[in-house]
Design an enzyme around this catalytic site. Structure first.
Site, PDB file in Angstrom:
ATOM      1  N   SER A 186      15.974  13.572 -15.958  1.00 13.05           N
ATOM      2  CA  SER A 186      16.339  12.343 -16.664  1.00 13.05           C
ATOM      3  C   SER A 186      15.270  11.267 -16.439  1.00 13.05           C
ATOM      4  O   SER A 186      14.541  11.297 -15.441  1.00 13.05           O
ATOM      5  CB  SER A 186      17.682  11.848 -16.137  1.00 13.05           C
ATOM      6  OG  SER A 186      17.554  11.537 -14.761  1.00 13.05           O
TER       7      SER A 186
ATOM      8  N   GLU B 139      20.440  21.549  -8.359  1.00  9.17           N
ATOM      9  CA  GLU B 139      21.556  22.044  -7.544  1.00  9.17           C
ATOM     10  C   GLU B 139      22.711  22.523  -8.436  1.00  9.17           C
ATOM     11  O   GLU B 139      23.645  23.162  -7.959  1.00  9.17           O
ATOM     12  CB  GLU B 139      22.028  20.967  -6.555  1.00  9.17           C
ATOM     13  CG  GLU B 139      22.655  19.726  -7.169  1.00  9.17           C
ATOM     14  CD  GLU B 139      21.637  18.700  -7.694  1.00  9.17           C
ATOM     15  OE1 GLU B 139      20.491  19.078  -7.991  1.00  9.17           O
ATOM     16  OE2 GLU B 139      22.017  17.527  -7.818  1.00  9.17           O
TER      17      GLU B 139
ATOM     18  N   CYS C 179      15.913  18.572 -24.189  1.00  9.85           N
ATOM     19  CA  CYS C 179      15.188  17.309 -24.385  1.00  9.85           C
ATOM     20  C   CYS C 179      14.549  17.244 -25.759  1.00  9.85           C
ATOM     21  O   CYS C 179      14.035  16.213 -26.145  1.00  9.85           O
ATOM     22  CB  CYS C 179      14.132  17.163 -23.309  1.00  9.85           C
ATOM     23  SG  CYS C 179      12.878  18.436 -23.434  1.00  9.85           S
TER      24      CYS C 179
ATOM     25  N   GLU D  39      20.705   8.544 -24.544  1.00  7.03           N
ATOM     26  CA  GLU D  39      20.695  10.017 -24.536  1.00  7.03           C
ATOM     27  C   GLU D  39      22.077  10.514 -24.132  1.00  7.03           C
ATOM     28  O   GLU D  39      22.509  10.289 -22.994  1.00  7.03           O
ATOM     29  CB  GLU D  39      19.646  10.534 -23.543  1.00  7.03           C
ATOM     30  CG  GLU D  39      19.605  12.049 -23.501  1.00  7.03           C
ATOM     31  CD  GLU D  39      18.578  12.604 -22.522  1.00  7.03           C
ATOM     32  OE1 GLU D  39      18.485  12.100 -21.389  1.00  7.03           O
ATOM     33  OE2 GLU D  39      17.892  13.567 -22.899  1.00  7.03           O
TER      34      GLU D  39
ATOM     35  N   LYS E  46      11.857  23.065  -6.369  1.00 10.87           N
ATOM     36  CA  LYS E  46      13.212  22.592  -6.046  1.00 10.87           C
ATOM     37  C   LYS E  46      14.015  22.656  -7.347  1.00 10.87           C
ATOM     38  O   LYS E  46      13.921  21.795  -8.202  1.00 10.87           O
ATOM     39  CB  LYS E  46      13.128  21.139  -5.533  1.00 10.87           C
ATOM     40  CG  LYS E  46      14.234  20.724  -4.578  1.00 10.87           C
ATOM     41  CD  LYS E  46      15.622  20.730  -5.176  1.00 10.87           C
ATOM     42  CE  LYS E  46      15.879  19.614  -6.124  1.00 10.87           C
ATOM     43  NZ  LYS E  46      17.157  19.746  -6.859  1.00 10.87           N
TER      44      LYS E  46
ATOM     45  N   PHE F 289      18.730  20.981 -14.760  1.00  8.12           N
ATOM     46  CA  PHE F 289      19.691  22.085 -14.931  1.00  8.12           C
ATOM     47  C   PHE F 289      19.540  22.787 -16.278  1.00  8.12           C
ATOM     48  O   PHE F 289      19.962  23.925 -16.446  1.00  8.12           O
ATOM     49  CB  PHE F 289      21.140  21.547 -14.811  1.00  8.12           C
ATOM     50  CG  PHE F 289      21.634  20.858 -16.061  1.00  8.12           C
ATOM     51  CD1 PHE F 289      22.119  21.594 -17.144  1.00  8.12           C
ATOM     52  CD2 PHE F 289      21.588  19.470 -16.188  1.00  8.12           C
ATOM     53  CE1 PHE F 289      22.558  20.962 -18.306  1.00  8.12           C
ATOM     54  CE2 PHE F 289      22.017  18.834 -17.342  1.00  8.12           C
ATOM     55  CZ  PHE F 289      22.499  19.582 -18.405  1.00  8.12           C
TER      56      PHE F 289
HETATM   57  P1  NAD Z   1      18.349  14.904 -13.317  1.00  9.68           P
HETATM   58  O1  NAD Z   1      17.338  13.834 -13.435  1.00  9.68           O
HETATM   59  O2  NAD Z   1      19.725  14.521 -12.936  1.00  9.68           O
HETATM   60  O3  NAD Z   1      17.880  15.985 -12.217  1.00  9.68           O
HETATM   61  C1  NAD Z   1      16.597  16.560 -12.256  1.00  9.68           C
HETATM   62  C2  NAD Z   1      16.181  16.942 -10.853  1.00  9.68           C
HETATM   63  O4  NAD Z   1      16.100  15.770 -10.041  1.00  9.68           O
HETATM   64  C3  NAD Z   1      17.153  17.888 -10.161  1.00  9.68           C
HETATM   65  O5  NAD Z   1      16.425  18.873  -9.501  1.00  9.68           O
HETATM   66  C4  NAD Z   1      17.876  16.977  -9.179  1.00  9.68           C
HETATM   67  O6  NAD Z   1      18.317  17.640  -8.013  1.00  9.68           O
HETATM   68  C5  NAD Z   1      16.832  15.942  -8.835  1.00  9.68           C
HETATM   69  N1  NAD Z   1      17.384  14.637  -8.453  1.00  9.68           N
HETATM   70  C6  NAD Z   1      18.556  14.104  -8.860  1.00  9.68           C
HETATM   71  N2  NAD Z   1      18.716  12.853  -8.329  1.00  9.68           N
HETATM   72  C7  NAD Z   1      17.614  12.612  -7.592  1.00  9.68           C
HETATM   73  C8  NAD Z   1      17.171  11.484  -6.823  1.00  9.68           C
HETATM   74  N3  NAD Z   1      17.888  10.379  -6.711  1.00  9.68           N
HETATM   75  N4  NAD Z   1      15.971  11.569  -6.216  1.00  9.68           N
HETATM   76  C9  NAD Z   1      15.233  12.674  -6.320  1.00  9.68           C
HETATM   77  N5  NAD Z   1      15.596  13.765  -7.041  1.00  9.68           N
HETATM   78  C10 NAD Z   1      16.765  13.727  -7.672  1.00  9.68           C
HETATM   79  O7  NAD Z   1      18.331  15.706 -14.700  1.00  9.68           O
HETATM   80  P2  NAD Z   1      19.329  16.848 -15.201  1.00  9.68           P
HETATM   81  O8  NAD Z   1      20.650  16.250 -15.508  1.00  9.68           O
HETATM   82  O9  NAD Z   1      19.267  18.020 -14.289  1.00  9.68           O
HETATM   83  O10 NAD Z   1      18.609  17.295 -16.555  1.00  9.68           O
HETATM   84  C11 NAD Z   1      18.837  16.708 -17.804  1.00  9.68           C
HETATM   85  C12 NAD Z   1      17.781  15.687 -18.120  1.00  9.68           C
HETATM   86  O11 NAD Z   1      16.487  16.286 -18.103  1.00  9.68           O
HETATM   87  C13 NAD Z   1      17.929  15.095 -19.525  1.00  9.68           C
HETATM   88  O12 NAD Z   1      17.687  13.720 -19.459  1.00  9.68           O
HETATM   89  C14 NAD Z   1      16.836  15.796 -20.306  1.00  9.68           C
HETATM   90  O13 NAD Z   1      16.367  15.091 -21.442  1.00  9.68           O
HETATM   91  C15 NAD Z   1      15.775  15.920 -19.280  1.00  9.68           C
HETATM   92  N6  NAD Z   1      14.816  16.952 -19.615  1.00  9.68           N
HETATM   93  C16 NAD Z   1      13.589  16.549 -20.048  1.00  9.68           C
HETATM   94  C17 NAD Z   1      12.657  17.480 -20.433  1.00  9.68           C
HETATM   95  C18 NAD Z   1      11.310  17.055 -20.935  1.00  9.68           C
HETATM   96  O14 NAD Z   1      10.487  17.909 -21.146  1.00  9.68           O
HETATM   97  N7  NAD Z   1      11.052  15.775 -21.146  1.00  9.68           N
HETATM   98  C19 NAD Z   1      12.962  18.854 -20.367  1.00  9.68           C
HETATM   99  C20 NAD Z   1      14.221  19.233 -19.903  1.00  9.68           C
HETATM  100  C21 NAD Z   1      15.143  18.266 -19.532  1.00  9.68           C
END
Ligand code: NAD
Length: 491
Positions: free
Chosen positions: A232, A182, A287, A382, A179, A155
């Site tokens: 994450s 959401e 991040c 985090e 994808k 997000f």
């Molecule tokens: P998230 O892991 O909750 O969601 C990321 C994606 O995974 C979304 O599209 C979501 O719909 C999908 N998803 C969620 N649960 C799932 C499951 N069980 N199985 C498959 N797909 C699933 O992350 P978020 O809250 O949207 O974003 C924040 C996180 O992203 C933070 O931890 C941040 O550090 C990380 N992030 C990392 C970087 C990087 O470059 N390392 C960059 C941006 C964000």
């Protein structure tokens, strides 16, 4: 600029075969973190929706991948022009659904455009190597598209993170399935429309709305060849395992807990702005945000400057909102727990609100916790909000032991005027991206982006030159056209 929040609910569907199509799953709403009000609606995709979309993408892959690179690049040139033409409109949408300030959203899109410009340069550098390896025998490399590739995004950067991969994967001839989160699906509407206007052939670029079910169906589909994930660490690990177990390529970027090593000789003004902006920018939801300040020795003047800058931030204008009410509650409680464990509050952002127009949004002002214990929640988990945990250290060595003890490995920065000490930190840092007097050490293209350890599963980086191998197969072609008199073992 003031964010223009949509005054109606925008509907966004799946983009498959060049047309918008409603997912067959339940509907979900998009709330603006600025106001807590609904600004959008979409539908979860089922496995059947995903299967249909990927079959369609596969059916056009051969034609797209055989389109000359220069022709594909022309479409991406037009994509760049449209993005820049519409940048304000898209920035308002990114801010409205994500909570960023307008200038942060715009900067994210510009970073995406930078990746796009790198992709445009591939036509000049992707010629491959060729040499005569034996008399009359030539070897050459050919970089070939791999097929249908997917990208699952978080997000926190609704436009920038997808733009890390869209331009490179498409320019190299793949069909791309995105994808979005959401929580922030609306931006995909504008990016897909921009690509359509630029002339991307139907089916080459696909958007699937949804969450877990859609992601699993994308990974499992027989035509999906590679999955790039950003989110994450918990989900990055799951996606990496599922994808690689199927023998497919996976590059999954996870979460972070970034450290800043602050030394007594650091320029207080550079620290004030650089460190404060690092933990308050995007309301700490990036991040690369500074999260732990490893304060070595007497750095009171620098910490005072960081505090002054942070407390001057105007919520809703210079600093954005937290993505959801649940995340805001988590942050408020985490701050409370840190104080119960003995941390002192140098700056408490809890309960801060911007002007009344946004009073129902999700807000937290900059928060600085001092005397945080290494290993505690505030020092190692985090939090993903505008919270800086100051851990007091007596030496660089102690600071680096703390930095090294955290599982993540995205970013680490040092603030100092001494080059030799800076080098010491650079060498010992357990992080993929290291900064010297830079609060957010994001590499600029063509330098590639990516962490190490629990911040990244898979090989290579997600942008820049270290991403090219991920999006292509390298075919090695060995050729002989004439009989040679002087045969050797290979000719
Ligand atoms: P998230 O892991 O909750 O969601 C990321 C994606 O995974 C979304 O599209 C979501 O719909 C999908 N998803 C969620 N649960 C799932 C499951 N069980 N199985 C498959 N797909 C699933 O992350 P978020 O809250 O949207 O974003 C924040 C996180 O992203 C933070 O931890 C941040 O550090 C990380 N992030 C990392 C970087 C990087 O470059 N390392 C960059 C941006 C964000």
């Amino acid at each position: 600029m003031k964010v223009q929040i949509p005054d109606r609910s925008i509907e966004v569907f799946n983009f498959t075969g060049g047309a918008w199509k409603k997912g067959s799953g339940e509907s979900f709403v998009v709330l603006s973190p600025y106001t807590g009000k609904q600004i959008g609606q979409s539908f979860f995709s089922t496995r059947e929706n995903v299967d249909e979309a990927i079959n369609m993408a596969q059916s056009v892959f051969s034609k797209w991948s055989q389109t000359p690179l220069k022709e594909r690049t022309q479409i991406m040139f037009r994509f760049r022009e449209i993005l820049l033409r519409d940048i304000d409109k898209i920035s308002h949408i990114v801010s409205s659904e994500n909570g960023k300030t307008f200038s942060e959203s715009k900067a994210g899109i510009l970073k995406g455009v930078e990746v796009l410009e790198f992709a445009l340069s591939l036509q000049n550098m992707d010629s491959g190597a060729k040499m005569e390896v034996s008399r009359g025998v030539h070897c050459e490399y050919r970089r070939e598209a791999i097929g249908v590739v997917a990208s699952i995004t978080p997000f926190n950067f609704p436009a920038m993170v997808p733009m890390w991969t869209i331009p490179i994967a498409l320019t190299l001839g793949n069909c791309y399935v995105w994808k979005p989160s959401e929580k922030t699906p609306l931006t995909s509407l504008f990016i897909a429309e921009a690509l359509k206007e630029a002339g991307i052939p139907d089916g080459v670029f696909t958007v699937i709305q949804g969450a877990q079910e859609a992601v699993e169906a994308i990974i499992d589909h027989k035509y999906t060849r590679a999955v790039a994930f950003v989110g994450s660490t918990k989900i990055a690990r799951i996606v990496y395992q599922r994808t690689s177990q199927l023998g497919k390529r996976a590059l999954c970027l996870g979460g972070a807990k970034n450290h800043i090593v602050l030394l007594p000789d650091a320029n207080p003004d550079i620290c004030g702005r650089g460190i404060s902006d690092s933990f308050t920018g995007c309301a700490g939801q990036r991040c690369m945000a500074a999260s732990v300040l490893l304060a070595v020795g007497d750095v009171e003047e620098q910490i005072e400057k960081i505090k002054q800058r942070a407390e001057s931030m105007i919520l809703g204008e210079e600093m954005g909102a937290i993505i959801t009410k649940e995340q805001l509650n988590f942050l408020n409680q985490a701050i409370g727990r840190a104080v119960e464990e003995g941390a002192t509050l140098l700056l408490d952002g809890r309960g801060q609100k911007p002007n009344p127009e946004y009073e129902n949004g999700y807000w937290l002002g900059p928060t600085i916790l001092d005397n945080v214990k290494p290993g505690s929640e505030a020092a190692s988990v985090e939090l993903f909000g505008p919270v800086l945990s100051v851990v007091r250290c007596s030496s660089i060595s102690e600071a680096m032991d703390i930095e090294n003890s955290v599982d993540y490995g995205n970013a680490c920065s040092v603030f100092t005027a001494n080059g030799a000490l800076a080098e010491k930190v650079v060498q010992r840092a357990k992080a993929g991206m290291v900064g010297i007097n830079i609060g957010v050490p994001v590499p600029r293209e063509p330098f590639s982006f990516g962490g190490i350890n629990a911040s990244k599963f898979g090989y290579g980086d997600i942008t820049g030159e270290h991403s090219l191998d991920f999006w292509t197969d390298i075919k090695k072609v060995t050729t002989k056209w004439e009989m040679q008199k002087d045969h050797n073992w290979m000719s």
